[in-house]
Design an enzyme around this catalytic site. Structure first.
Site, short mmCIF file in Angstrom:
data_model
loop_
_atom_site.label_atom_id
_atom_site.label_comp_id
_atom_site.label_asym_id
_atom_site.label_seq_id
_atom_site.Cartn_x
_atom_site.Cartn_y
_atom_site.Cartn_z
N CYS A 1 0.85 -1.20 0.00
CA CYS A 1 0.00 0.00 0.00
C CYS A 1 0.88 1.24 0.00
O CYS A 1 0.63 2.22 -0.69
CB CYS A 1 -0.90 0.03 1.23
SG CYS A 1 -1.89 -1.44 1.47
N CYS B 1 -36.50 1.54 15.32
CA CYS B 1 -35.63 1.61 16.49
C CYS B 1 -34.82 2.90 16.53
O CYS B 1 -34.80 3.60 17.53
CB CYS B 1 -34.66 0.43 16.52
SG CYS B 1 -35.44 -1.16 16.90
N ARG C 1 -22.57 -5.37 10.96
CA ARG C 1 -23.52 -4.84 11.93
C ARG C 1 -24.92 -4.77 11.33
O ARG C 1 -25.91 -5.08 11.99
CB ARG C 1 -23.07 -3.45 12.39
CG ARG C 1 -23.82 -2.92 13.58
CD ARG C 1 -23.47 -3.68 14.84
NE ARG C 1 -24.42 -3.45 15.92
CZ ARG C 1 -25.56 -4.10 16.06
NH1 ARG C 1 -25.94 -5.00 15.17
NH2 ARG C 1 -26.36 -3.86 17.08
N CYS D 1 -28.33 -6.55 12.69
CA CYS D 1 -29.58 -5.82 12.93
C CYS D 1 -30.74 -6.49 12.20
O CYS D 1 -31.81 -6.69 12.76
CB CYS D 1 -29.44 -4.38 12.45
SG CYS D 1 -29.40 -3.17 13.77
#
Lengths: 109, 282
Positions: B97, B201, B239, B243
Site C-alpha cells: 500500500c 428503532c 452490523r 440488525c
C-alpha cells in the site's frame, strides 16, 4: 515463531522532580502457552514473552518474569519515581530469542 | 463511588431536563487533543430527526473513557497490525500500500469522511471496503479480502485514523442519488417476522431501551467499531446483518448492492458528526 509483535508504551512527556508517574505498556503477542494441541493432536510449542524489564537512565525500575498462564497481549501498568530528565527503556524477551525494545524520554522541568 | 469518579473523569454534566436514557452531555476528546463532534443538527433530508447524536453519547462512561485514549482503545491492536500490512509487499505486482500511498497518516487524511462515494471510472458507488479490495486486486495483484474479515476491518480502521475529528461529509446527490434513494427506501422498509424497519428503532425510539440494550440513532461515524461484546473490530455491513437478523429476516450479504446503498444512506444521516473510527461500543 511470533509474528506481528509490536510494543506500545505510554509515558508522560514531562514531570516534576520526584513525581510518581504511571507507565502503561502493552505488547501484542500471541503468548502460546505450550499446553494446547492442534487439530492433529500435536502439541503446539510454547512461545511466550518470558521477561519484561524497564530501566531509567541505566537503573532498573521493574524486572518481571513471565509464565505461560499470562494471556495474549500482556499489559503492564506500574508507577515510577522520576528524579531527573532521562529516558525510560523497555525490553521484552521472547522465547525464540527475539528481544523487543522501546524507549521514551521524559523531561523534568 | 467508583462510578462517580469515572463520570467526573469523562466530564459528565448532569442535566435535569434530559431523561437518564437519552443521549448524555459528555464531550469526546481523544488523547486530550482530537475534539470530535458527537452532536449536530440533522441534515435537511433526514425527515425524522432534528438533532443527530453519535452512538458514543449513549454508552456508559467507562466505555466512553476507553475510546478517549488510543492506548486504552483495544481497536489499536488491529490498527497496529494493519500498519504492518500497509508497509508489507504483497501480490504479484511487488507493491505494498505504501508504495503508492506513502504515509497512511498523510495520504488517507479525510478519506474515511467521504465514503461511500461515487467512483467515476467504475461507474458505481464504492464503500471503503470495496475500494480497498479494488486496490488489492488491480494494483497489488493480490487476493481480495473477505468483505467483513478481520484484515479488511483492520485496514479500514487504519485508514480511518487520520480522518478522526473531521466531519462526515458524504455526497447524497449527483451520480449517487439513485443509490441513496434506494438506501433510504430500505431504511424505512419493515423487514422480518418482527416487521421492523431501521427507523422503528433508531429514529422513533433512540434513547429508549430494547430489552437491555440502549438504542442509539444507529449512526455509523464510528465504524469499524471495537465491540466489548465480541472483543473485535466489527465492520459496518456485519452490523447491518446483525440488525436485520434480529428482526428475524433473511439478511442481505455483506458487500451486496443493497447494503452498499444502505451504508451510503445511513452514512449520510451522520453528515456533520465527526469521524470516530475506530470507536469503542458495547
Amino acid at each position: 515463531m511470533a509474528s506481528g509483535v509490536k510494543p506500545r508504551v505510554k509515558v508522560p512527556a514531562s514531570a516534576s522532580a520526584g513525581e510518581v508517574i504511571t507507565i502503561k505498556t502493552l505488547i501484542s503477542h500471541q503468548m502460546e502457552s505450550g499446553q494446547r494441541k492442534d487439530s492433529d493432536g500435536n502439541k503446539i510449542p510454547r512461545s511466550i514473552i518470558n521477561r519484561f524489564t524497564c530501566d531509567f537512565n541505566g537503573e532498573n525500575v521493574i524486572d518481571v518474569t513471565m509464565e505461560p498462564a499470562i494471556s495474549t497481549n500482556p499489559y503492564f501498568e506500574f508507577q515510577a519515581t522520576v528524579p531527573e530528565t532521562g529516558e525510560f527503556k523497555f525490553t521484552w524477551y521472547d522465547d525464540d530469542g527475539s528481544v523487543y525494545e522501546d524507549s521514551k524520554p521524559i523531561t523534568v522541568g | 463511588m467508583l462510578r462517580t469518579t469515572t463520570a467526573l473523569a469523562v466530564g459528565l454534566i448532569a442535566t435535569a431536563t434530559l431523561g437518564w436514557a437519552d443521549a448524555d452531555e459528555n464531550e469526546l476528546v481523544v488523547n486530550g487533543e482530537i475534539e470530535i463532534t458527537t452532536h449536530a443538527p440533522a441534515p435537511a433530508y433526514v425527515d425524522g430527526l432534528t438533532e443527530i447524536y453519535s452512538g458514543w453519547r449513549f454508552r456508559e462512561p467507562d466505555t466512553q473513557l476507553t475510546q478517549m485514549d488510543d492506548f486504552d482503545n483495544p481497536a489499536f491492536l488491529a490498527v497496529d497490525a494493519a500498519q504492518i500490512t500497509w508497509d508489507t509487499v504483497e501480490g504479484e505486482a511487488g507493491k505494498s500500500c505504501a508504495s503508492c500511498h506513502g504515509d497512511v497518516m498523510e495520504s488517507m487524511k479525510g478519506v474515511r469522511a467521504t465514503y461511500p462515494k461515487w467512483n467515476e471510472t467504475a461507474g458505481e458507488v464504492r464503500t471503503l471496503a470495496m475500494q480497498i479490495n479494488d486496490c488489492r486486486t488491480e494494483n497489488l495483484k493480490a487476493e481480495p479480502y473477505d468483505y467483513t474479515s478481520g484484515k479488511m476491518t483492520a485496514m479500514e480502521a487504519l485508514i480511518s485514523v487520520p480522518s478522526r475529528g473531521m466531519p462526515v461529509n458524504v455526497a447524497v446527490d449527483g451520480p449517487v442519488q439513485s443509490t441513496w434513494e434506494q438506501g433510504k427506501e430500505m431504511y424505512y422498509t419493515r423487514y422480518g417476522q418482527l416487521e421492523l424497519s431501521c427507523a422503528n428503532c433508531h429514529e422513533d425510539n433512540y434513547g429508549n431501551y430494547i430489552r437491555a440494550d440502549h438504542l442509539s440513532q444507529g449512526q455509523i461515524n464510528g465504524f469499524p467499531v471495537y465491540r466489548l461484546k465480541n472483543t473485535k473490530l466489527n465492520q459496518v455491513q456485519d452490523r447491518f446483518q446483525g440488525c436485520i437478523r434480529d428482526t428475524r429476516a433473511e439478511t442481505f450479504s455483506a458487500g451486496s448492492p443493497e447494503f452498499v446503498a444502505l451504508e451510503l444512506y445511513v452514512a449520510s444521516r451522520g453528515n456533520g458528526l465527526g469521524v470516530e473510527a475506530p470507536s469503542v461500543r458495547n
